[in-house]
Motif scaffolding. Structure first.
Motif, mmCIF file in Angstrom:
data_model
loop_
_atom_site.group_PDB
_atom_site.id
_atom_site.type_symbol
_atom_site.label_atom_id
_atom_site.label_comp_id
_atom_site.label_asym_id
_atom_site.label_seq_id
_atom_site.Cartn_x
_atom_site.Cartn_y
_atom_site.Cartn_z
ATOM 1 N N MET A 1 0.838 -1.197 0.000
ATOM 2 C CA MET A 1 0.000 0.000 0.000
ATOM 3 C C MET A 1 0.876 1.251 0.000
ATOM 4 N N ASN A 2 1.422 1.587 -1.135
ATOM 5 C CA ASN A 2 2.309 2.741 -1.209
ATOM 6 C C ASN A 2 1.678 3.946 -1.887
ATOM 7 N N SER A 3 0.505 3.776 -2.492
ATOM 8 C CA SER A 3 -0.101 4.882 -3.222
ATOM 9 C C SER A 3 -0.708 5.887 -2.255
ATOM 10 N N THR A 4 -0.713 7.160 -2.671
ATOM 11 C CA THR A 4 -1.280 8.223 -1.856
ATOM 12 C C THR A 4 -2.787 8.258 -2.031
ATOM 13 N N PRO A 5 -3.570 8.345 -0.944
ATOM 14 C CA PRO A 5 -5.031 8.399 -1.067
ATOM 15 C C PRO A 5 -5.467 9.589 -1.911
ATOM 16 N N GLY B 1 -4.791 -1.642 10.260
ATOM 17 C CA GLY B 1 -3.386 -1.279 10.433
ATOM 18 C C GLY B 1 -2.745 -0.832 9.137
ATOM 19 N N ARG B 2 -3.060 -1.507 8.044
ATOM 20 C CA ARG B 2 -2.532 -1.080 6.733
ATOM 21 C C ARG B 2 -3.078 0.294 6.363
ATOM 22 N N SER C 1 -2.867 -5.291 16.349
ATOM 23 C CA SER C 1 -2.626 -5.246 14.902
ATOM 24 C C SER C 1 -3.343 -4.078 14.227
ATOM 25 N N LYS C 2 -4.333 -3.466 14.897
ATOM 26 C CA LYS C 2 -4.998 -2.288 14.330
ATOM 27 C C LYS C 2 -4.046 -1.101 14.200
ATOM 28 N N SER C 3 -2.950 -1.128 14.960
ATOM 29 C CA SER C 3 -2.045 0.024 14.981
ATOM 30 C C SER C 3 -1.114 0.075 13.781
ATOM 31 N N GLY C 4 -1.057 -0.984 12.986
ATOM 32 C CA GLY C 4 -0.188 -0.983 11.820
ATOM 33 C C GLY C 4 1.267 -1.159 12.184
ATOM 34 N N ALA C 5 2.156 -0.581 11.359
ATOM 35 C CA ALA C 5 3.595 -0.766 11.551
ATOM 36 C C ALA C 5 4.351 0.540 11.684
ATOM 37 N N SER C 6 3.666 1.660 11.695
ATOM 38 C CA SER C 6 4.332 2.960 11.774
ATOM 39 C C SER C 6 4.910 3.179 13.174
ATOM 40 N N GLY D 1 -7.190 -2.986 3.033
ATOM 41 C CA GLY D 1 -6.651 -1.760 3.612
ATOM 42 C C GLY D 1 -6.895 -0.566 2.716
ATOM 43 N N ARG D 2 -6.678 -0.758 1.417
ATOM 44 C CA ARG D 2 -6.937 0.317 0.465
ATOM 45 C C ARG D 2 -8.420 0.675 0.435
#
Length: 426
Positions: free
Chosen positions: A1-5, A184-185, A265-270, A374-375
């Motif tokens: 998921m690297n694209s900008t919203p 999270g994503r 896992s809701k917090s993602g990886a940031s 996620g997207r």
């Protein structure tokens, strides 16, 4: 998921403090349970019929929502919560309904709302001739406030001005492998675009504190995260219960640790950039942990008696929208900020599709990946922020609950370097 919203359609209502709201709500706030009925009757006159909700929840005129506090004796947490919620960017005007002998400082609250650039008024039942007269006065004031807000124009709003919160409720064995990591994503995508994201439920993060410590942006913040979760563990130990329900077990969860890992896992990886407490607004973009367990010696039965208590605390921290994950199924929404339901279990989604916004159970059945869901969560969130109705909004859900708690201010280790604890209202 690297694209900008894609946020080209995102617009907001400008507020005097520089923030922008995605809704323009007239809040009617009762200040004690004795004033609840009068406030509810005022709001009822402006609620669309169910057929209207089913057709389209986006009204031509600003919506009217009911919020309030039932207690009679004073509590600084409750007063701060009402102040923060009544000056939330999604709120355009506030009518306070008082009995007249309660302890809530109604004039302070009204002055704080007016200082924020919003219309505000206080109706005191004991001074207005009772129920009928106060309701009529309230109807007249709300009509005038709606007319004023209807003339307000939106302005462009960037994604880095958005605050997104998340909560899980009615969790089951699918929550931690579908809906929660998909949120999270989505969080990682929002944070990558400069938005602030808030996760909480420290009582459901027991066992995950050292995982979070490794993600802390600063060593001293990592230590504060560990203490925050350990405080929650002490609280539940003293009270003799944990955040684990019969419904969780029936849904396939086996231990508190398993539930915690799913919630985590809701917090993602940031990176985690800060800890805040109810009523604190994130001073920067990034990922924040909301500490919802009261400070001091345990004095209350449950830190939060329902999911809507936690939703209210997320809203008090400025969340424009709430991502609510559920496996067993939950139908609640919220006053003030839209709730987006992300359903973890495909069977639950098929049974409750009218209440669910995103079918994350597709991951379990191999019909979608975590990145794809996620997207979708990002896209749905941006659409709701741009004015589309979430399922709970379209059904007329406006749940709200506020109880007693006590908190101390966050310490300097809890906020990013150079940031200060934000106090929104004057």
């Amino acid at each position: 998921m690297n694209s900008t919203p894609n946020t080209s359609a995102l617009q907001g209502y400008p507020r005097a403090d520089g923030r922008k709201g995605i809704r323009n709500i007239v809040a009617v706030a009762y200040l004690v349970e004795c004033a609840h009925h009068v406030a509810r009757e005022i709001v009822a006159q402006f609620r669309p019929s169910f057929d209207d909700f089913a057709a389209d929840a986006r009204e031509e005129e600003p919506p009217v929502h009911l919020i309030g506090f039932p207690g009679c004796y004073p509590n600084s947490y409750a007063e701060q919560m009402l102040e923060r919620i009544c000056t939330h960017p999604n709120v355009g005007a506030v009518l306070f309904v008082s009995l007249g002998c309660e302890s809530m400082n109604k004039h302070y609250l009204a002055d704080a709302v007016r200082a924020s650039g919003r219309p505000a008024a206080v109706l005191t039942i004991q001074e207005k001739g009772g129920t009928r007269s106060t309701i009529q006065n309230g109807l007249d004031w709300v009509r005038d406030a709606r007319a004023t807000l209807a003339a307000q124009e939106k302005v462009p709003m960037a994604l880095d001005e958005l605050i997104v919160g998340t909560i899980c409720g009615g969790s089951d064995g699918t929550s931690g492998i579908t809906a929660n990591p998909a949120v999270g994503r989505a969080f990682d995508a929002f944070i990558g675009a400069g938005a602030a994201c808030i996760f909480e439920e420290t009582g459901e993060l027991v066992g995950c504190e050292f995982h979070m410590k490794r993600r802390a942006a600063r060593p001293e913040l990592g230590d504060a995260i560990v203490e925050c979760v350990q405080k929650a563990a002490r609280y539940y130990t003293t009270m003799g219960h944990g955040s684990f329900s019969v419904g969780n077990a029936d849904g396939g969860l086996t231990t508190q640790e398993e539930k915690s890992l799913g919630a985590y896992s809701k917090s993602g990886a940031s990176p985690i950039v800060g800890i805040i407490k109810p009523g604190d607004v994130p001073p920067t973009g990034g990922l924040y942990l909301l500490d919802v367990v009261p400070d001091g010696e345990p004095r209350f039965g449950f830190p939060n008696i329902s999911d809507n208590a936690e939703i209210g605390e997320l809203i008090a921290c400025g969340c424009h929208v709430i991502l609510f994950t559920t496996g067993r199924g939950s139908v609640v929404g919220s006053a003030i900020s839209p709730v987006i339901k992300v359903c973890a279990n495909p069977a639950t989604y098929r049974n409750l599709s009218g209440d669910m916004d995103v079918d994350a159970g597709r991951i379990l059945e191999g019909r979608a990946t975590l990145d794809e869901v996620g997207r979708e969560i990002v896209d749905v969130t941006v659409a709701v922020a741009a004015g589309a109705a979430s399922k709970s909004e379209s059904l007329g859900h406006q749940e709200f609950i506020l109880t007693y708690k006590t908190f101390e201010p966050v310490g300097p280790a809890c906020l990013p370097s150079g940031a200060r604890r934000v106090t929104v209202a004057a």
